[in-house]
Design a protein around this motif. Structure first.
Motif, PDB file in Angstrom:
ATOM      1  N   ILE B  11      39.246  58.553 -36.500  1.00 25.11           N
ATOM      2  CA  ILE B  11      38.415  58.147 -35.359  1.00 25.11           C
ATOM      3  C   ILE B  11      37.425  59.256 -34.972  1.00 25.11           C
ATOM      4  CG2 ILE B  11      40.045  56.463 -34.421  1.00 25.11           C
ATOM      5  CD1 ILE B  11      40.822  58.659 -32.379  1.00 25.11           C
ATOM      6  N   GLU B  14      34.091  58.156 -33.430  1.00 26.21           N
ATOM      7  CA  GLU B  14      34.351  57.630 -32.095  1.00 26.21           C
ATOM      8  C   GLU B  14      34.591  58.767 -31.118  1.00 26.21           C
ATOM      9  OE1 GLU B  14      35.610  56.223 -34.851  1.00 26.21           O
ATOM     10  OE2 GLU B  14      36.330  54.190 -34.511  1.00 26.21           O
ATOM     11  N   ALA B  18      32.559  59.750 -27.810  1.00 22.31           N
ATOM     12  CA  ALA B  18      33.267  59.684 -26.530  1.00 22.31           C
ATOM     13  C   ALA B  18      33.207  61.027 -25.810  1.00 22.31           C
ATOM     14  CB  ALA B  18      34.716  59.274 -26.762  1.00 22.31           C
ATOM     15  N   PHE B  22      31.785  61.752 -22.085  1.00 21.35           N
ATOM     16  CA  PHE B  22      32.471  62.443 -20.983  1.00 21.35           C
ATOM     17  C   PHE B  22      31.651  63.644 -20.518  1.00 21.35           C
ATOM     18  CE2 PHE B  22      36.398  60.377 -22.665  1.00 21.35           C
ATOM     19  CZ  PHE B  22      36.719  59.715 -21.499  1.00 21.35           C
ATOM     20  N   LEU B  25      29.024  62.532 -18.301  1.00 25.05           N
ATOM     21  CA  LEU B  25      29.607  62.144 -17.018  1.00 25.05           C
ATOM     22  C   LEU B  25      29.787  63.357 -16.113  1.00 25.05           C
ATOM     23  CD1 LEU B  25      30.942  59.779 -15.477  1.00 25.05           C
ATOM     24  CD2 LEU B  25      33.091  60.441 -16.530  1.00 25.05           C
ATOM     25  N   GLU B 109      25.745  57.240 -20.381  1.00 25.59           N
ATOM     26  CA  GLU B 109      27.183  57.262 -20.526  1.00 25.59           C
ATOM     27  C   GLU B 109      27.702  55.885 -20.928  1.00 25.59           C
ATOM     28  OE1 GLU B 109      29.234  57.999 -16.927  1.00 25.59           O
ATOM     29  OE2 GLU B 109      31.003  57.215 -17.965  1.00 25.59           O
ATOM     30  N   PHE B 113      29.586  54.890 -24.387  1.00 22.58           N
ATOM     31  CA  PHE B 113      30.904  54.266 -24.436  1.00 22.58           C
ATOM     32  C   PHE B 113      30.847  52.930 -25.161  1.00 22.58           C
ATOM     33  CE2 PHE B 113      32.522  56.973 -20.821  1.00 22.58           C
ATOM     34  CZ  PHE B 113      33.433  57.637 -21.611  1.00 22.58           C
ATOM     35  N   VAL B 116      31.117  53.665 -28.727  1.00 24.50           N
ATOM     36  CA  VAL B 116      32.517  53.912 -29.108  1.00 24.50           C
ATOM     37  C   VAL B 116      33.231  52.594 -29.339  1.00 24.50           C
ATOM     38  CG1 VAL B 116      34.707  54.873 -28.350  1.00 24.50           C
ATOM     39  CG2 VAL B 116      32.592  56.070 -27.828  1.00 24.50           C
ATOM     40  N   ALA B 117      33.014  51.663 -28.400  1.00 23.78           N
ATOM     41  CA  ALA B 117      33.680  50.364 -28.535  1.00 23.78           C
ATOM     42  C   ALA B 117      33.243  49.661 -29.803  1.00 23.78           C
ATOM     43  CB  ALA B 117      33.367  49.507 -27.321  1.00 23.78           C
ATOM     44  N   ALA B 120      34.898  51.117 -32.741  1.00 22.28           N
ATOM     45  CA  ALA B 120      36.288  50.671 -32.824  1.00 22.28           C
ATOM     46  C   ALA B 120      36.350  49.238 -33.343  1.00 22.28           C
ATOM     47  CB  ALA B 120      36.942  50.765 -31.459  1.00 22.28           C
TER      48      ALA B 120
END
Lengths: 630, 480, 98, 170
Positions: B11, B14, B18, B22, B25, B109, B113, B116-117, B120
């Protein structure tokens, strides 16, 4: 040789890039740059042509496209007898028309843009004819479509021009879909689209049924590009473009791509007699139909446009009956004289400040002597009068039609030949001979002969219109042109070829042409001679003249007028405008708009309704299986 | 059961994205108002690094987290597509965010994300992981659609997207529940094993389960009749995000659908090809027919993306590896053409400040010759004219259909692409042949946007002329 | 009993779907979506029981978590709608069409 | 006994669901929804899933419903009590819903699986929670991590979308 071959295609592309990108700075020299690029192509093209005349085939592969498993497309250029003829015609006629355009487009705000598009067109056309596979041909095919469309809409300020451009593209897309389907079938059956792979194996791979399907699909493409009935509607509208464009694209080169493609695919068509029959019939019908159209129009460019359709019909007769070389032969001679006719029309328009109606012209011979002579030459050529170029090619087509067992097509062809001669000389006589119809018009417009940058290319084409047909003469028992082309596109073998006396056939053809000219002369020149004074002085002669006049009247009332009426009201107004134009094009649009209107109910803007569709989809799809199991 | 470094390696991309999300963020909290642009740079950096990692791990084949995640060629290929899209969208977003004064930190952000999804989603054989990933990316997309919260259209778009998206994913959960009930697991390999020797009733029930799951995926790829959100949402969303969501989520959803169909539903291929045949035909025809009447460029592209989903479904319907690979290749080509077209939509709406109506393209071909030429290229590419990548892609999709003896489907596809030429052409006509608008404004320069457009044009041409390498990679990426 | 449990969950699902399709109030549509998701999730629990396999229950946890976060975003959208037009009637939000 | 419990609980569930969809104003809808969720939770207990039943109450009946009620408090009363409950084409919606239900019922009636293991294997040492935790963290770690991201995205999104903007509306 491989570099030369590549550079033939690249030269106009370089011209396009120079004029297209640096158009702002190259504007004063745009025409010269473009013409030089084309002249380079032409001269370089002579090398492979010489090599082909010595019996070779020049083929070079530059790189391989889509090399995946069984379908690989080697991208290369190929000059064989068929493409050599095309190469000569395209580069020569294009060069002449480029030079002519330097004068014709002088002072136009889009001067460099125009030449950039012209060069782009020639690049695409060269890819079309020199490509060694159907895929490359398709690339060129789409490319010429694009360039033609840009050039038709060149004066985009005119609504009619941009509409015409759009129409051309859409109608062509119908044909292109057919072509693409044909190519897909070829790739499916042969695992390749390269000519060298496809044609030698055609006989063993294709069953007659498959060959027929492929042939018809390919012919649909040819119908679109070469404007055969009923996909011809774009061509007459395409006359909105500048006249050199009409001359180059819509008469001499691009529209013949369909003929070239059919001749190129001879191995497939020869296996499919039905497809051949369709090609020949559509060709014959278009030839006849378009000729009747040409009888009635008064706009000089439209007359020539319909005449182009008609001549393309002849070419399709030639390739359709299986005598491919005759179609290609006519393609070549037609490029010369039709290119010339359009350039002449352009010269007339140029000096008439864009006026197009033949009603306004008359006696132009005095003001534009060179143009007049050239137009007469071209008209004699198209009418099939020996020894002009058109005679040989048209006669070859019609003679082969009869010999290969198509007497009806022969009859239609001969009648069309009569009409061709008639409408061309109607055009010549009303425009260049007789009296001025509008007093002082020429004086006000300062009508004068075109500058020599325009007349010289016209003379070049004029000379070829005279001597270009001699390659179709017998030399020691064989016809050199036939010998050349049949290496690549052999005639379809016909059992029990009929034999007719050649002299008789030539006699009939020539008679038809002369008869047409005579009729035109009687109506448009003779009418003026029936001054009443002459009649009173020579009483015995008067009877004769009167009788002749009766003939005139007879011809006018009983043949010409009804014919006129039928072709104008029935064929043009109803079939052409109503059915094909409105019914076909607008109808398709209407249908599409209805469907679209209905489908737009899907998108109401309310999210509830969108959810309906999602669940409806789920219900229908699952219901399908639920019903199956219960 | 221990998780090791091997699991983390699978991963890696990913994780990188991610981590950057963060980081944004946190850093965003400390950034002063005028240097919010740094967020974009950071996001771009994250995407570039993830791209590098994905590319370097391209031919790895790792299964991790008990088979919940795999890293194989397919997931990496789609990962590359998504990261390229993200790269371009972020570049396009720079100006956009500044102009619209959006919250840059949250914007990037959420974007990261969702990537990332998507990663996945592209790399799992487990339906429940797929569901969670689909939902994550959907929620990200709802938020990004509604990001222009001062515009009624944007709120409306987000609302529609939200309701329909949740509606469709409820069907997805239902389908997963049924699959779980039938085979005791949501893992596709177990499903395949169970289905291979299932009785006819089980097979039939699993077809229904497949259909419900297909509603969920069909929604993401905008297949008829689950398409209806597409034009509205594309029109409403910020243009860089419309570009992003017309490509990346689609790519991920297509790969997930392929995994589901090939691995999970492999034994009932005969049945799902029938269903997809119908769906593909309707999707193509619907998209192209309705697109004929569009007056807004973004809506036009919305309908056109429906049609393109239909073409790609043709490749899946063919049910052979040529077809699957062609879908991957088409997605790769679609990335360039669609990004370019959306970038032009952004260009006309900002430079002339007149929205994305097609009529606003008038005279563009002459005022911005380079942009006009690029747009011409994109339109031809979307219409499938050689030698662009659109032609190559369609050629392979349809020839895959022919290879599976789906002649009608191929013919319908070809006819459809002929119809589509009409409305793409209309755009070109407007650009070159409808005269100039009276209030033509002077030219501004937006370098990032031009870079995206030029890269798109370059990609469209280059891949169109030399497709062999890319084709080879794409075709061999599907190896399951 | 399996069939009965399935019927209950399907009913829940279908009623929720009808709610989404016929109601105009955004919040009620949102609640209907929750019903749908709950109905679909219930299948997992039912199957988990009858298969004697606990993973269905674990899957339900994911569904529930996702449902919660979805609702959060949905409510944020509801607030946006309310702020823009003072209404959460979806028919007031139907400008984008055709 | 089990059958009666099932009957009552499903009645509550379905009744609550119907109430949610039909209720005139949003407040009563929310209350009906909570009723329905409680019914579902009772069914979960019957299905040997006590942990999930608690989760159902906490997450659905608790968090989600309360959140929805909070949002309602922010809004004007008029907004929540629409005069037109249904959209004008509600009949179609009902038909599609019925079609969907018919499909699903047919599926349910034909659905056959091996139920010899019914109710077993759901506990470790008598604890369902332990079992769920075991499987969740051993087998489903990756989706679990993904869920963390969902929640974070939703949190950030909800804040960014609903927070007031200083800019003038356009």
């Amino acid at each position: 040789m491989s570099g030369i071959l590549l550079f033939i295609v690249l030269a106009p592309l370089i011209g396009f890039v120079i004029n297209g990108v640096f158009g702002k700075w190259t504007k004063p020299y745009a025409g010269i740059i473009a013409s030089l690029a084309l002249a380079t192509s032409f001269i370089l093209g002579l090398f492979p042509i010489m090599s082909v005349l010595n019996g070779n085939i020049v083929e070079h592969i530059y790189y391989t496209w889509l090399p995946f498993k069984e379908v690989a497309v080697p991208m290369g250029l190929r000059v064989d007898a068929l493409s050599a003829v095309m190469l000569f015609v395209v580069t020569f006629v294009s060069t002449m028309i480029h030079i002519y355009s330097i004068g014709y487009m002088h002072g136009d705000p889009g001067y460099s843009r125009f030449f950039a598009y012209l060069n782009l067109f020639v690049t695409a056309m060269l890819i079309l004819i020199l490509g060694n596979s159907y895929v490359l041909m398709f690339v060129g095919w789409e490319g010429v479509g694009l360039a033609s469309y840009l050039l038709i809409g060149f004066w985009y300020e005119k609504d009619t021009a941009s509409d015409a451009g759009e129409k051309a593209f859409v109608v062509n897309r119908i044909g292109d879909a057919g072509f693409l389907i044909g190519v897909m079938f070829i790739i499916y059956y042969f695992g390749s689209a390269t000519y060298a792979d496809v044609f030698p194996r055609a006989e063993e791979v294709l069953s007659p049924a498959v060959a027929t399907i492929i042939g018809l699909a390919l012919f649909l493409g040819a119908m679109g590009k070469s404007a055969q009935f009923p996909l011809y509607i774009w061509l007459t509208d395409a006359m909105e473009g500048p006249t050199p464009v009409s001359s180059l694209i819509h008469a001499a080169t691009m529209v013949t791509a369909g003929v070239y493609m059919v001749a190129r695919s001879n191995a497939i068509f020869s296996l499919a007699p039905i497809a051949q029959e369709v090609v020949a019939s559509v060709g014959a019908f278009t030839a006849f139909y378009a000729a009747t159209m040409a009888l009635t129009h008064k706009d000089i460019k439209r007359i020539l446009a319909y005449s182009t359709l008609s001549q393309l019909g002849y070419m399709f007769i030639g390739v359709g009956i299986g005598a491919y070389w005759t179609g290609i032969f006519h393609l070549m001679t037609h490029a010369f004289f039709k290119g010339l006719l359009f350039l002449g029309a352009g010269a007339v328009m140029h000096s008439m400040r864009g006026l197009l109606s033949i009603d306004l012209m008359g006696g132009l011979k005095k003001h534009m002597p060179q143009t007049a002579i050239l137009m007469v030459i071209a008209s004699l050529a198209i009418s099939g009068i020996p020894p002009f170029a058109g005679f040989f090619s048209k006669d070859a087509i019609l003679a082969h039609a009869l010999e290969f067992g198509h007497p009806i097509i022969w009859v239609v062809g001969e009648i069309t030949a009569f009409m061709t001669a008639f409408y061309m000389f109607r055009f010549v006589f009303t425009v260049f001979y007789g009296e001025e119809k509008v007093p002082n018009l020429y004086h006000e417009l300062h009508t004068h002969e075109a500058p020599s940058v325009m007349t010289l290319p016209m003379w070049a084409l004029g000379i070829l219109s005279i001597v270009g047909g001699f390659v179709g003469l017998h030399y020691g028992g064989s016809i050199p042109f036939e010998h050349l082309v049949t290496q690549i596109a052999p005639n379809t073998e016909i059992p029990n070829e009929a034999h007719y006396s050649e002299a008789l056939l030539i006699g009939v053809s020539v008679t038809m042409g002369l008869l047409g000219i005579l009729t035109a002369w009687l109506i448009y020149i003779k009418k003026i001679l029936t001054a009443e004074g002459v009649a009173r002085t020579f009483r015995p002669v008067y009877t004769l003249l009167a009788n002749t006049y009766y003939v005139d009247e007879f011809v006018a009332c009983c043949i010409v007028k009804p014919f006129w009426w039928v072709s104008r009201n029935l064929l043009w107004k109803i079939v052409d405008v109503e059915i094909i134009d409105k019914g076909g094009v607008d109808g398709a649009g209407w249908l599409a708009s209805r469907i679209g209107f209905l489908l737009r109910y899907v998108q109401t803007g309310f999210v509830n309704h969108y959810a309906y569709w999602v669940s409806l989809g789920a219900i229908v799809l699952s219901g399908w299986y639920i019903v199956k199991i219960i | 059961m221990l998780y090791t470094m091997k699991d983390l390696a699978a991963i890696m991309p990913e994780l990188i994205v991610a981590v950057f999300a963060f980081a944004i963020l946190l850093i965003d909290l400390w950034l002063p108002k005028k240097s919010k642009g740094l967020n974009g740079v950071l996001a771009l950096l994250g995407v570039v690094i993830a791209f590098g990692v994905t590319a370097s791990m391209y031919s790895k084949n790792i299964s991790a987290f008990n088979g919940m995640v795999v890293m194989d060629k397919a997931s990496n290929f789609v990962g590359i597509i998504m990261l390229l899209t993200a790269f371009a969208s972020i570049i396009l977003s720079f100006d956009f965010i500044k102009r619209e004064e959006l919250e840059a930190g949250e914007y990037y952000e959420v974007l990261l994300f969702s990537i990332v999804a998507m990663q996945a989603l592209a790399s799992t054989y487990n339906l429940i992981t797929m569901f969670v990933a689909v939902e994550t990316l959907s929620i990200g997309m709802y938020i990004l659609t509604g990001f222009l919260k001062n515009k009624n259209e944007s709120v409306e778009g987000a609302m529609k997207y939200y309701i329909l998206g949740s509606f469709a994913s409820s069907f997805l959960v239902l389908g997963i529940g049924l699959i779980y009930g039938l085979f005791g697991s949501a893992d596709l390999n177990i499903v395949k094993a169970g289905l291979a020797h299932a009785d006819s009733l089980h097979k039939w029930a699993s077809i229904l389960a497949f259909l419900f799951i297909f509603v969920g995926f069909g929604f993401k790829i905008a297949a008829f009749p689950f398409h209806s959100w597409t034009p509205d949402v594309y029109a409403a969303a910020p243009t860089p995000m419309s570009a992003f969501m017309s490509i990346a989520p689609k790519a991920a959803a297509f790969l997930a659908l392929l995994r589901f169909l090939i691995v999970g539903m492999g034994p009932i291929e005969v049945e799902w090809t029938k269903i997809l045949w119908v769906v593909a035909v309707f999707t193509m025809t619907f998209g192209n027919t309705v697109a004929l009447f569009q007056k807004d460029l973004k809506r036009l592209l919305g309908y056109s993306s429906i049609a393109h989903a239909g073409y790609m479904l043709v490749g899946i319907t063919a049910a052979n590896y040529l077809g699957y690979g062609s879908v991957m290749f088409y997605l790769f080509g679609y990335l360039f053409m669609n990004l370019g077209a959306f970038a032009i939509a952004e260009f006309i709406s900002t430079k002339e400040d007149r929205g994305t109506e097609i009529a606003n393209l008038k005279g563009m071909g002459y005022r911005y010759p380079l942009m006009g030429a690029a747009m011409l290229l994109f339109m031809f590419c979307l219409a499938g004219v050689p030698p662009t990548v659109g032609f190559v892609g369609k050629y392979y999709l349809f020839s895959a259909a022919v290879k599976s003896h789906l002649y009608y489907l191929a013919v319908i596809g070809v006819v459809n692409s002929a119809i589509s030429a009409y409305f793409y052409l209309n755009v070109i006509v407007t650009m070159y042949m409808k005269g100039e608008p009276e209030d033509a404004k002077p030219v501004f320069n937006s370098v990032p946007l031009k870079v995206v457009v030029m890269l798109g044009a370059l990609g469209v041409m280059y891949i169109g002329i030399f497709p062999s390498t890319f084709l080879d990679i794409a075709i061999h990426s599907i190896g399951f | 009993m399996l069939v009965e449990y399935m019927i209950v969950s399907f009913l829940l699902f279908a009623i929720g779907a009808v709610g989404v399709m016929i109601r105009r109030n955004f919040l009620i549509m949102l609640m209907s979506l929750e019903l749908m998701l709950n109905g679909a999730g219930m299948i997992l629990i039912v199957m988990s029981y009858y298969l004697g396999n606990v993973s269905g229950q674990v899957m339900f946890i994911f569904v529930a978590a996702v449902a919660a976060s979805e609702t959060a975003v949905g409510l944020a959208i509801a607030i946006m709608m309310y702020k823009r037009k003072g209404s959460i009637d979806i028919n007031d939000f139907s400008v984008l069409k055709k | 006994m089990v059958a009666i419990m099932f009957f009552i609980l499903s009645l509550i569930t379905i009744g609550g669901a119907l109430g949610t969809v039909i209720a005139r104003n949003a407040y009563s809808s929310a209350l009906w929804m909570i009723t329905s969720f409680l019914g579902v939770s009772g069914l979960f207990v019957m299905l040997n899933a006590p942990f999930i039943a608690m989760l159902q109450i906490i997450v659905y009946a608790g968090a989600i419903a309360v959140l929805i009620l909070f949002v309602m408090m922010l809004m004007d009363r008029r907004v929540l009590e629409n005069k037109d409950r249904f959209n004008p084409q509600y009949l179609w919606g009902a038909i599609f819903g019925a079609g969907l239900l018919a499909d699903l019922l047919a599926l349910a009636l034909k659905f056959k699986i091996d139920i010899s293991q019914a109710g077993k294997n759901l506990t470790i040492n008598g604890s369902n929670t332990k079992m769920v935790g075991d499987v969740l963290f051993k087998h489903y770690l990756f989706p679990f991590e993904m869920v963390a991201i969902v929640l974070l995205v939703a949190l950030v999104g909800a804040i960014v979308l609903s927070k007031d903007d200083e800019k003038e509306a356009r």
